[in-house]
Design a protein around this motif. Structure first.
Motif, PDB file in Angstrom:
ATOM      1  N   ARG A 171       0.822  -1.202   0.000  1.00  0.00           N
ATOM      2  CA  ARG A 171       0.000   0.000   0.000  1.00  0.00           C
ATOM      3  C   ARG A 171       0.856   1.252   0.000  1.00  0.00           C
ATOM      4  NH1 ARG A 171      -4.981   0.102   3.214  1.00  0.00           N
ATOM      5  NH2 ARG A 171      -3.877   1.658   4.428  1.00  0.00           N
ATOM      6  N   PHE A 172       0.180   2.376  -0.106  1.00  0.00           N
ATOM      7  CA  PHE A 172       0.848   3.673   0.003  1.00  0.00           C
ATOM      8  C   PHE A 172       1.651   3.777   1.292  1.00  0.00           C
ATOM      9  CE2 PHE A 172       0.365   7.413  -2.767  1.00  0.00           C
ATOM     10  CZ  PHE A 172      -0.281   6.810  -3.847  1.00  0.00           C
ATOM     11  N   ASP A 173       1.050   3.251   2.359  1.00  0.00           N
ATOM     12  CA  ASP A 173       1.730   3.340   3.669  1.00  0.00           C
ATOM     13  C   ASP A 173       2.694   2.176   3.882  1.00  0.00           C
ATOM     14  OD1 ASP A 173       0.020   1.237   3.947  1.00  0.00           O
ATOM     15  OD2 ASP A 173      -1.257   2.185   5.475  1.00  0.00           O
ATOM     16  N   LYS A 174       3.086   1.510   2.791  1.00  0.00           N
ATOM     17  CA  LYS A 174       4.076   0.418   2.779  1.00  0.00           C
ATOM     18  C   LYS A 174       3.587  -0.859   3.464  1.00  0.00           C
ATOM     19  CE  LYS A 174       7.019   3.249   0.893  1.00  0.00           C
ATOM     20  NZ  LYS A 174       7.010   3.252  -0.602  1.00  0.00           N
ATOM     21  N   ARG A 175       2.349  -0.852   3.856  1.00  0.00           N
ATOM     22  CA  ARG A 175       1.824  -2.040   4.493  1.00  0.00           C
ATOM     23  C   ARG A 175       1.463  -3.051   3.426  1.00  0.00           C
ATOM     24  NH1 ARG A 175      -3.066  -3.427   7.001  1.00  0.00           N
ATOM     25  NH2 ARG A 175      -4.066  -1.502   6.334  1.00  0.00           N
ATOM     26  N   ARG A 176       1.787  -4.319   3.730  1.00  0.00           N
ATOM     27  CA  ARG A 176       1.470  -5.364   2.753  1.00  0.00           C
ATOM     28  C   ARG A 176       0.088  -5.911   3.050  1.00  0.00           C
ATOM     29  NH1 ARG A 176       4.542  -9.120  -0.068  1.00  0.00           N
ATOM     30  NH2 ARG A 176       6.423  -8.322   0.908  1.00  0.00           N
ATOM     31  N   VAL A 177      -0.712  -6.004   2.022  1.00  0.00           N
ATOM     32  CA  VAL A 177      -2.027  -6.638   2.185  1.00  0.00           C
ATOM     33  C   VAL A 177      -2.225  -7.636   1.072  1.00  0.00           C
ATOM     34  CG1 VAL A 177      -3.180  -4.752   3.412  1.00  0.00           C
ATOM     35  CG2 VAL A 177      -3.148  -4.774   0.914  1.00  0.00           C
ATOM     36  N   TRP A 178      -2.955  -8.677   1.439  1.00  0.00           N
ATOM     37  CA  TRP A 178      -3.309  -9.677   0.422  1.00  0.00           C
ATOM     38  C   TRP A 178      -4.637  -9.249  -0.198  1.00  0.00           C
ATOM     39  CZ3 TRP A 178      -0.800 -13.869  -1.592  1.00  0.00           C
ATOM     40  CH2 TRP A 178       0.418 -14.220  -0.985  1.00  0.00           C
ATOM     41  N   VAL A 179      -4.655  -9.279  -1.507  1.00  0.00           N
ATOM     42  CA  VAL A 179      -5.914  -8.901  -2.165  1.00  0.00           C
ATOM     43  C   VAL A 179      -6.337 -10.007  -3.109  1.00  0.00           C
ATOM     44  CG1 VAL A 179      -5.548  -6.417  -2.060  1.00  0.00           C
ATOM     45  CG2 VAL A 179      -4.685  -7.699  -4.022  1.00  0.00           C
ATOM     46  N   ARG A 180      -7.645 -10.081  -3.220  1.00  0.00           N
ATOM     47  CA  ARG A 180      -8.140 -10.945  -4.287  1.00  0.00           C
ATOM     48  C   ARG A 180      -8.452 -10.009  -5.446  1.00  0.00           C
ATOM     49  NH1 ARG A 180     -13.539 -14.643  -4.388  1.00  0.00           N
ATOM     50  NH2 ARG A 180     -13.249 -15.419  -6.528  1.00  0.00           N
ATOM     51  N   THR A 181      -7.791 -10.277  -6.535  1.00  0.00           N
ATOM     52  CA  THR A 181      -8.022  -9.403  -7.681  1.00  0.00           C
ATOM     53  C   THR A 181      -8.709 -10.204  -8.780  1.00  0.00           C
ATOM     54  OG1 THR A 181      -6.959  -8.137  -9.444  1.00  0.00           O
ATOM     55  CG2 THR A 181      -5.586  -9.730  -8.321  1.00  0.00           C
ATOM     56  N   VAL A 182      -9.841  -9.698  -9.165  1.00  0.00           N
ATOM     57  CA  VAL A 182     -10.622 -10.360 -10.227  1.00  0.00           C
ATOM     58  C   VAL A 182     -10.738  -9.365 -11.388  1.00  0.00           C
ATOM     59  CG1 VAL A 182     -12.840 -11.410 -10.825  1.00  0.00           C
ATOM     60  CG2 VAL A 182     -11.912 -11.642  -8.497  1.00  0.00           C
ATOM     61  N   GLY A 183     -10.401  -9.887 -12.525  1.00  0.00           N
ATOM     62  CA  GLY A 183     -10.449  -8.942 -13.645  1.00  0.00           C
ATOM     63  C   GLY A 183     -11.078  -9.559 -14.887  1.00  0.00           C
ATOM     64  N   GLY A 184     -11.680  -8.716 -15.698  1.00  0.00           N
ATOM     65  CA  GLY A 184     -12.245  -9.201 -16.944  1.00  0.00           C
ATOM     66  C   GLY A 184     -11.851  -8.235 -18.073  1.00  0.00           C
ATOM     67  N   VAL A 185     -12.064  -8.658 -19.273  1.00  0.00           N
ATOM     68  CA  VAL A 185     -11.670  -7.812 -20.407  1.00  0.00           C
ATOM     69  C   VAL A 185     -12.873  -7.552 -21.319  1.00  0.00           C
ATOM     70  CG1 VAL A 185     -10.888  -9.790 -21.788  1.00  0.00           C
ATOM     71  CG2 VAL A 185      -9.958  -7.531 -22.268  1.00  0.00           C
ATOM     72  N   GLU A 186     -12.909  -6.335 -21.849  1.00  0.00           N
ATOM     73  CA  GLU A 186     -14.019  -5.969 -22.763  1.00  0.00           C
ATOM     74  C   GLU A 186     -13.467  -6.008 -24.175  1.00  0.00           C
ATOM     75  OE1 GLU A 186     -17.026  -2.188 -23.497  1.00  0.00           O
ATOM     76  OE2 GLU A 186     -15.614  -2.193 -21.816  1.00  0.00           O
ATOM     77  N   MET A 187     -14.073  -6.839 -24.975  1.00  0.00           N
ATOM     78  CA  MET A 187     -13.580  -7.035 -26.341  1.00  0.00           C
ATOM     79  C   MET A 187     -14.533  -6.340 -27.318  1.00  0.00           C
ATOM     80  SD  MET A 187     -10.939  -9.051 -25.749  1.00  0.00           S
ATOM     81  CE  MET A 187     -10.483  -9.961 -27.249  1.00  0.00           C
ATOM     82  N   LYS A 188     -13.970  -5.775 -28.304  1.00  0.00           N
ATOM     83  CA  LYS A 188     -14.802  -5.186 -29.370  1.00  0.00           C
ATOM     84  C   LYS A 188     -14.163  -5.566 -30.675  1.00  0.00           C
ATOM     85  CE  LYS A 188     -17.164  -1.427 -28.470  1.00  0.00           C
ATOM     86  NZ  LYS A 188     -17.344   0.012 -28.107  1.00  0.00           N
ATOM     87  N   GLU A 189     -14.885  -6.335 -31.397  1.00  0.00           N
ATOM     88  CA  GLU A 189     -14.424  -6.819 -32.700  1.00  0.00           C
ATOM     89  C   GLU A 189     -13.085  -7.549 -32.546  1.00  0.00           C
ATOM     90  OE1 GLU A 189     -14.314  -3.158 -34.804  1.00  0.00           O
ATOM     91  OE2 GLU A 189     -16.500  -3.037 -34.983  1.00  0.00           O
ATOM     92  N   GLY A 190     -13.044  -8.405 -31.545  1.00  0.00           N
ATOM     93  CA  GLY A 190     -11.858  -9.244 -31.344  1.00  0.00           C
ATOM     94  C   GLY A 190     -10.692  -8.514 -30.738  1.00  0.00           C
ATOM     95  N   LYS A 191     -10.978  -7.311 -30.313  1.00  0.00           N
ATOM     96  CA  LYS A 191      -9.874  -6.539 -29.755  1.00  0.00           C
ATOM     97  C   LYS A 191     -10.251  -6.031 -28.376  1.00  0.00           C
ATOM     98  CE  LYS A 191      -6.847  -2.693 -30.831  1.00  0.00           C
ATOM     99  NZ  LYS A 191      -6.926  -1.315 -31.280  1.00  0.00           N
ATOM    100  N   ALA A 192      -9.272  -6.129 -27.475  1.00  0.00           N
ATOM    101  CA  ALA A 192      -9.551  -5.690 -26.117  1.00  0.00           C
ATOM    102  C   ALA A 192      -9.609  -4.177 -26.068  1.00  0.00           C
ATOM    103  CB  ALA A 192      -8.450  -6.188 -25.187  1.00  0.00           C
TER     104      ALA A 192
END
Lengths: 745, 147
Positions: free
Chosen positions: A164-185
């Motif tokens: 983090r900004f304050d140098k503290r370590r945190v575990w995060v669950r990061t979930v991500g998706g992608v938006e495609m348009k005509e085969g392109k992200a």
């Protein structure tokens, strides 16, 4: 990969526009694929808007709902109400959202995302800065995930740590998706969730599991849990091993438990132990005792293993038993060793009970630990009664003669640490008064480090041997007495006829019965000489038997040695002159008085002179010398010019009935016509030795072989007493004990 | 020539009596004999000898009884007695001397020893054939008298 930064801050606008097609699908898969149960409901709640939208879009073909959701989500200018809601619910759920427009480079964070990063609200995130929050190990992972997503359209769901900004370590669950348009992200969208606490919990749990596995593995301890409510038995890997069962399931997690019906377990139990073990379990469940028992398990291969089991029952607030958790471990080897030890113990016990000797062991303080049966019989104490009592109280030993207590060899042994032996003539007084003659020895018992653990006493009954010994000794004494009596009587009875022979022969020789011829005279002298020898032998025999009976008297008085020497020389003059042996005496003048018996001194001198005459060749010389020694004794020496006596024979010369053997002496004797070639009984020197010793002196032989012998003896000097006493009182009669046990045979 | 001194020989053994008589007479002593304890007292009273040679083992009162009786009778109490016995010197000498005998001689007694003991009591005896009568061979003398 889009890199353009975005300065605009329109989170929900972007999110809504991104919630389309493939991106949403990815998001959905991600959620479904997550195996975590914890927080799933919350997550669902958080993403209910997009998820529901996608779900409806994908799985239901209901245009109305879809359009409704779509419309709502894709409102380019939301009323701010939806945005506030999302922020609020996101904060409640601890989930932050984000969106990246890959075309414009614009990055949008929800408020909670800012909070998760500890970032100030005026912070302007970019795709790059967003990635830079990840720590070193996580950064390549997330970068790869983003790259893959842009390329393939598939999202990610990862647990990574960020700084983090304050140098503290945190575990995060990061979930991500992608938006495609005509085969392109064209855009990326996702969520952040702080999972630090959960990860920590999981790590701790995993570590605890590891430790437990390590412990149970190294201890070969099987853990079981019996769910008493559902009557299910759960067993770990080691439980299976302890029961000889190879697990057939292919579960990756080998430490996971398998559930059984407890009744199934019982079939492994040895039938003889069945009832007892069930009873122990029931006791434990009833709350009477902890579960702690031992039983035998029948392995599939037919072998039997000894298992020790211990467990505890947990209960609810009402005391109702919920489950029993416990451990099993294999004690087969321990049991085998115990059995072996017991067997050896038994063997030793039987052996010690079987031997004829009494055995008592004590501890290091001398208190009784154990008695064997012989020791029990002889002491009158049983092992149980004697236990822990001091050894002296049960092993009561006294001297046979004095009946005084004898030092206990056990105590001596403990005190000194070395093996000891009992004095002879010890008897054991048993508890009931019986007496045993015993012979014993005690030895210390030491531990491996050499420390004293106690002592062992071994003794045996020698009553019979002692009785036999005393009997034999007594018999021998009686026999010897009879022999002495006999010899004394014979010698005495021989005197009368000898007297008669002597008297009448001397009468004839003295011509008192008519004149004799010179030849008759010569023969008569031979008769008289033999009479004399015979008389000497008789007197010697009587002296020895008297000495053996303790009847030999020595009357010590102050005497002039020179007088005795003169008398002795006078006596020996005849035989000496007949062999042309010269006699010389040399007595120091002013010699002090000796304290001795004159009769016995004369006897000694005559024996020595007689012996000297016997072994000195014709024309030889015999000398008698009397002097004073430095040590306060008078020294008398009788030397001859005979062949001498070999040094190794000298000590034996004074023995009973000893005659120096060897050709030189027998030759001597044969040539010694004046002594008729006889050696006599061999008692003379023995008597001389005895008489010298009894008067407080010593006698010995010196000289060189072939160059004569010198017999020397000493006598104590008479010391004047200050007060005058009549001479009679100075004479001291000593009644001495028997000479030796050697007898005339 | 002085009158012969008289010696009473008391011994139950006739050979001993004979041998002693011959020897003593040869040495110029007058000899009378007795065979037991009773006759010993009687002969002593009758002959009043200068000396008595007394055996210990006697019938009708042993030597000790004779010694006791003699000393209890005034007429003969002064007569010196020398005991000549085959009995053990050790066991008897002291007792004999206590009973006022002059000496204890153990059989077999050497002639020289016997005569020396007698002369010690009676004084020198002038005997014509004393030279001849002296013991020629006297080796092995092992007993001495204690007077």
């Amino acid at each position: 990969m889009p890199t353009s930064p975005s300065a605009s801050f329109k989170p929900w606008h972007a999110l809504a526009s991104a919630a389309t097609g493939a991106a949403a699908t990815c998001l959905l898969f991600g959620f479904i694929g997550a195996p975590h149960t914890n927080g799933l409901n919350l997550l669902c709640a958080v993403i209910s808007v997009p998820a529901a939208a996608v779900l409806l879009f994908k799985l239901t073909r209901t245009p109305r709902s879809v359009s409704h959701a779509w419309v709502e989500l894709t409102q380019p200018h939301p009323s701010g109400k939806a945005e506030a809601l999302l922020d609020k619910t996101g904060r409640i759920a601890g989930v932050g959202g984000w969106e990246v427009d890959l075309i414009t480079g614009e990055v949008i964070w929800s408020l909670h995302t800012f909070e998760l990063h500890g970032a100030p609200l005026d912070f302007v995130p970019t795709l790059e800065t967003g990635l830079s929050f990840y720590d070193e190990p996580s950064r390549p992972i997330i970068a790869a995930a983003v790259e893959t997503a842009c390329r393939t359209g598939r999202g990610w769901d990862l647990e990574l740590s960020i700084i983090r900004f304050d140098k503290r370590r945190v575990w995060v669950r990061t979930v991500g998706g992608v938006e495609m348009k005509e085969g392109k992200a064209v855009g990326l969208v996702g969520t952040f969730q702080d999972v630090t606490a959960r990860v920590a919990e999981r790590v701790a749990l995993s570590e605890a599991n590891e430790r437990l596995t390590l412990a149970t593995d190294s201890g070969r301890i099987g853990i079981f849990e019996w769910d008493l409510v559902n009557n299910v038995l759960r067993c770990d890997r080691w439980m299976h091993r302890l029961h000889g069962i190879e697990r057939t399931d292919n579960r990756a997690d080998a430490s996971a438990n398998i559930q059984y019906d407890p009744l199934d377990w019982r079939q492994h139990l040895h039938s003889e132990d069945h009832e007892r073990v069930i009873s122990a379990m029931q006791d434990a469940i009833a709350g009477n005792t902890d579960y702690d028992t031992e039983f035998r398990i029948l392995w599939p291969d037919g072998s039997i293993r000894n298992i020790r089991a211990a467990g505890q029952v947990t209960r609810d607030a009402h005391g109702k038993p919920l489950r029993m958790i416990g451990a099993n471990w294999d004690v087969t080897e321990a049991r085998r060793l115990t059995a072996e030890l017991a067997q050896q113990n038994e063997l030793l016990r039987v052996t010690l009970h079987s031997i004829g000797d009494g055995v008592i062991t004590t501890d290091a303080q001398g208190n009784v630990v154990w008695l064997n049966s012989v020791a029990e019989r002889m002491t009158g104490w049983t092992s149980e009664e004697a236990l822990a009592r001091p050894i002296a109280s049960i092993f009561n030993i006294v001297n046979y003669v004095t009946r005084r207590p004898v030092e206990n060899p056990i105590m001596t042994c403990i005190a000194t640490g070395v093996a000891g032996k009992l004095a002879p003539d010890t008897i054991l007084l048993s508890r009931d008064g019986a007496r045993f003659g015993i012979d014993d020895s005690a030895a210390p018992i030491r531990g491996e480090q050499g420390e004293l653990l106690g002592a062992v006493l071994v003794f045996h009954d020698v009553t019979e041997q002692r009785r036999l010994f005393y009997e034999t000794t007594r018999m021998a004494k009686v026999e010897l007495k009879l022999k002495d009596d006999f010899l004394s009587r014979v010698s005495h009875e021989l005197r009368s006829p000898l007297t008669s022979i002597y008297s009448f022969t001397s009468i004839i020789a003295d011509d008192l019965a008519g004149n004799t011829t010179s030849q008759q005279q010569e023969y008569l002298q031979i008769v008289l000489k033999n009479v004399d020898q015979l008389q000497s032998m008789i007197e010697d025999l009587l002296t020895v038997t008297q000495a053996n009976e303790g009847k030999l008297s020595i009357d010590l008085k102050p005497i002039q040695l020179s007088e005795c020497v003169t008398d002795a020389l006078h006596t020996i003059q005849g035989p000496a002159s007949s062999k042309q042996i010269a006699l010389r005496s040399n007595c120091e003048k002013s010699l002090p008085l000796a304290l001795a018996d004159p009769t016995r001194i004369l006897q000694i001198l005559i024996i020595l002179l007689d012996n000297a005459v016997k072994f000195t060749p014709e024309g030889g010389l015999i000398g008698v010398k009397a002097s004073q020694t430095d040590g306060g004794f008078l020294l008398v020496q009788v030397s001859d010019t005979g062949r001498g006596i070999p040094p190794e024979k000298r000590a034996r010369v004074f023995e009973h009935l000893y005659q120096v053997p060897g050709p030189e002496h027998s030759e001597n004797a044969q040539s010694d016509t004046s002594r008729a070639g006889r050696n006599g009984l061999g008692l003379g020197l023995h008597i001389a030795h005895d008489l010298v010793v009894r008067q407080g002196g010593q006698i010995w032989i010196t000289g060189e072989l072939g160059n004569g012998s010198t017999f020397s003896f000493t006598l104590p000097i008479h010391r004047e007493t200050p007060s005058f006493e009549p001479q009679a009182d100075l004479a001291q009669t000593t009644e001495l004990p028997a000479l030796t046990t050697a007898q005339v045979s | 020539m002085l009158p012969q001194k008289k010696i009473l020989v008391v011994d139950d053994d006739p050979e001993m009596r004979l041998a002693l008589s011959v020897r003593l007479r040869a040495n110029n002593y007058d000899v009378c004999v007795a065979v037991d304890g009773v006759s010993a007292i009687a002969e002593a009273r009758k002959h009043m000898p200068n000396l008595i040679l007394l055996d210990l083992g006697l019938p009708a009162g042993d030597g000790f009884t004779v010694l006791e009786r003699l000393h209890s009778m005034e007429a003969v109490a002064h007569i010196p007695v020398i005991v000549v016995s085959g009995r053990n010197r050790l066991a008897n000498q002291e007792r004999v001397l206590l009973a006022q005998a002059k000496a204890f001689l153990q059989k077999p007694v050497k002639n020289s020893q016997l005569l020396a003991a007698i002369e010690k009591v009676l004084g020198p005896n002038t005997v014509p054939n004393s030279e001849r009568a002296a013991t020629i061979y006297d080796l092995g003398q092992r007993e001495t008298t204690t007077v």
